[in-house]
Design a protein around this motif. Structure first.
Motif, PDB file in Angstrom:
ATOM      1  N   LEU A  11       0.827  -1.212   0.000  1.00 22.78           N
ATOM      2  CA  LEU A  11       0.000   0.000   0.000  1.00 22.78           C
ATOM      3  C   LEU A  11       0.861   1.262   0.000  1.00 22.78           C
ATOM      4  N   TYR A  12       2.015   1.212   0.692  1.00 23.58           N
ATOM      5  CA  TYR A  12       2.922   2.363   0.724  1.00 23.58           C
ATOM      6  C   TYR A  12       3.485   2.642  -0.668  1.00 23.58           C
ATOM      7  N   GLU A  13       3.817   1.570  -1.390  1.00 24.08           N
ATOM      8  CA  GLU A  13       4.324   1.731  -2.754  1.00 24.08           C
ATOM      9  C   GLU A  13       3.261   2.291  -3.692  1.00 24.08           C
ATOM     10  N   LYS A  14       2.002   2.103  -3.327  1.00 20.70           N
ATOM     11  CA  LYS A  14       0.900   2.647  -4.132  1.00 20.70           C
ATOM     12  C   LYS A  14       0.623   4.113  -3.788  1.00 20.70           C
ATOM     13  N   GLY A  15       1.395   4.662  -2.829  1.00 19.36           N
ATOM     14  CA  GLY A  15       1.286   6.084  -2.514  1.00 19.36           C
ATOM     15  C   GLY A  15       0.414   6.431  -1.316  1.00 19.36           C
ATOM     16  N   MET A  16       0.064   5.444  -0.503  1.00 21.65           N
ATOM     17  CA  MET A  16      -0.771   5.712   0.659  1.00 21.65           C
ATOM     18  C   MET A  16       0.076   6.185   1.841  1.00 21.65           C
ATOM     19  N   ARG A  17      -0.539   7.018   2.707  1.00 19.27           N
ATOM     20  CA  ARG A  17       0.158   7.504   3.901  1.00 19.27           C
ATOM     21  C   ARG A  17       0.222   6.417   4.972  1.00 19.27           C
ATOM     22  N   LYS A  18       1.248   6.496   5.838  1.00 15.21           N
ATOM     23  CA  LYS A  18       1.492   5.457   6.842  1.00 15.21           C
ATOM     24  C   LYS A  18       0.340   5.308   7.836  1.00 15.21           C
ATOM     25  N   LYS A  19      -0.253   6.415   8.275  1.00 18.41           N
ATOM     26  CA  LYS A  19      -1.363   6.321   9.228  1.00 18.41           C
ATOM     27  C   LYS A  19      -2.547   5.597   8.603  1.00 18.41           C
ATOM     28  N   LYS A  20      -2.822   5.910   7.352  1.00 15.25           N
ATOM     29  CA  LYS A  20      -3.927   5.259   6.658  1.00 15.25           C
ATOM     30  C   LYS A  20      -3.629   3.778   6.440  1.00 15.25           C
ATOM     31  N   ILE A  21      -2.362   3.461   6.157  1.00 10.14           N
ATOM     32  CA  ILE A  21      -1.962   2.065   5.966  1.00 10.14           C
ATOM     33  C   ILE A  21      -2.165   1.276   7.254  1.00 10.14           C
ATOM     34  N   LYS A  22      -1.738   1.843   8.383  1.00 13.00           N
ATOM     35  CA  LYS A  22      -1.906   1.168   9.668  1.00 13.00           C
ATOM     36  C   LYS A  22      -3.381   0.911   9.953  1.00 13.00           C
ATOM     37  N   PHE A  23      -4.199   1.915   9.698  1.00 11.59           N
ATOM     38  CA  PHE A  23      -5.636   1.771   9.919  1.00 11.59           C
ATOM     39  C   PHE A  23      -6.224   0.696   9.007  1.00 11.59           C
ATOM     40  N   LEU A  24      -5.869   0.727   7.727  1.00 12.13           N
ATOM     41  CA  LEU A  24      -6.428  -0.232   6.773  1.00 12.13           C
ATOM     42  C   LEU A  24      -5.963  -1.665   7.046  1.00 12.13           C
ATOM     43  N   THR A  25      -4.689  -1.849   7.420  1.00 10.03           N
ATOM     44  CA  THR A  25      -4.220  -3.207   7.707  1.00 10.03           C
ATOM     45  C   THR A  25      -4.882  -3.755   8.979  1.00 10.03           C
TER      46      THR A  25
END
Length: 186
Positions: free
Chosen positions: A90-104
């Motif tokens: 998700l990070y490689e797709k350009g998402m922010r870290k906080k959003k990634i943590k929430f989504l995972t």
């Protein structure tokens, strides 16, 4: 009085079968018992009656509970690696870290609720004849390691269970506990 004592000792004298044929201590029930000991659930429906069995159970628990904790830690670490891979993707797709943590966290929470609560509850509804809400209740009480013993799988009189039913439930319990450990890690 004899009938009550036989039932309390794990023998179900139903029909014309001998009492040894209906003993609870077959492989599947023994595996289930071992799983409930090391997971510290302890429903109380299967338990050793002899002094030797009780002493063995104490030593089994002394070694089995820590080994189970190590097992759960390892499985949750493997799932955490999967979580990191998802986060990296998700990070490689350009998402922010906080959003990634929430989504995972949301992904593993939703997947776990489906795999360890919803689907098993449907399975318990079909196999045990419980209502779906009773299946949810049993799944939660089991995976939270409360284990009241008011609902226990494979104990409905007059129901025929497939031979490794309780073994599969014990495996579900172990992986369900690993999922809970993963959520705590996340």
């Amino acid at each position: 009085q004899n009938l009550t004592e036989a039932i309390q000792n794990g023998v179900y004298p139903v029909g014309n079968k001998s009492q040894t044929e209906d003993s609870n201590w077959d492989f599947s029930n023994s595996f289930f018992f071992a799983g409930t000991v090391v997971s510290t659930i302890g429903y109380g429906t299967l338990h050793p009656k002899t002094a030797g069995g009780q002493i063995f159970c104490v030593f089994f628990a002394l070694f089995g509970i820590p080994l189970n904790i190590v097992f759960l830690h390892r499985v949750s670490k493997m799932l955490s690696l999967l979580c990191k891979k998802l986060g990296k993707f998700l990070y490689e797709k350009g998402m922010r870290k906080k959003k990634i943590k929430f989504l995972t966290l949301l992904f593993f929470l939703a997947t776990g609720i489906l795999v360890f609560l919803c689907l098993p509850s449907l399975f318990f509804h079909i196999t045990e004849g419980w209502s779906y809400s009773e299946g949810i209740y049993f799944a939660f009480i089991t995976l939270s390691t409360i284990g009241f013993g008011d609902y226990v799988v494979g104990k409905q009189p007059g129901r025929n269970y497939f031979s490794y039913y309780r073994t599969l439930v014990a495996i579900w319990i172990l992986f369900g506990l690993a999922w809970i450990a993963l959520l705590f890690n996340l």
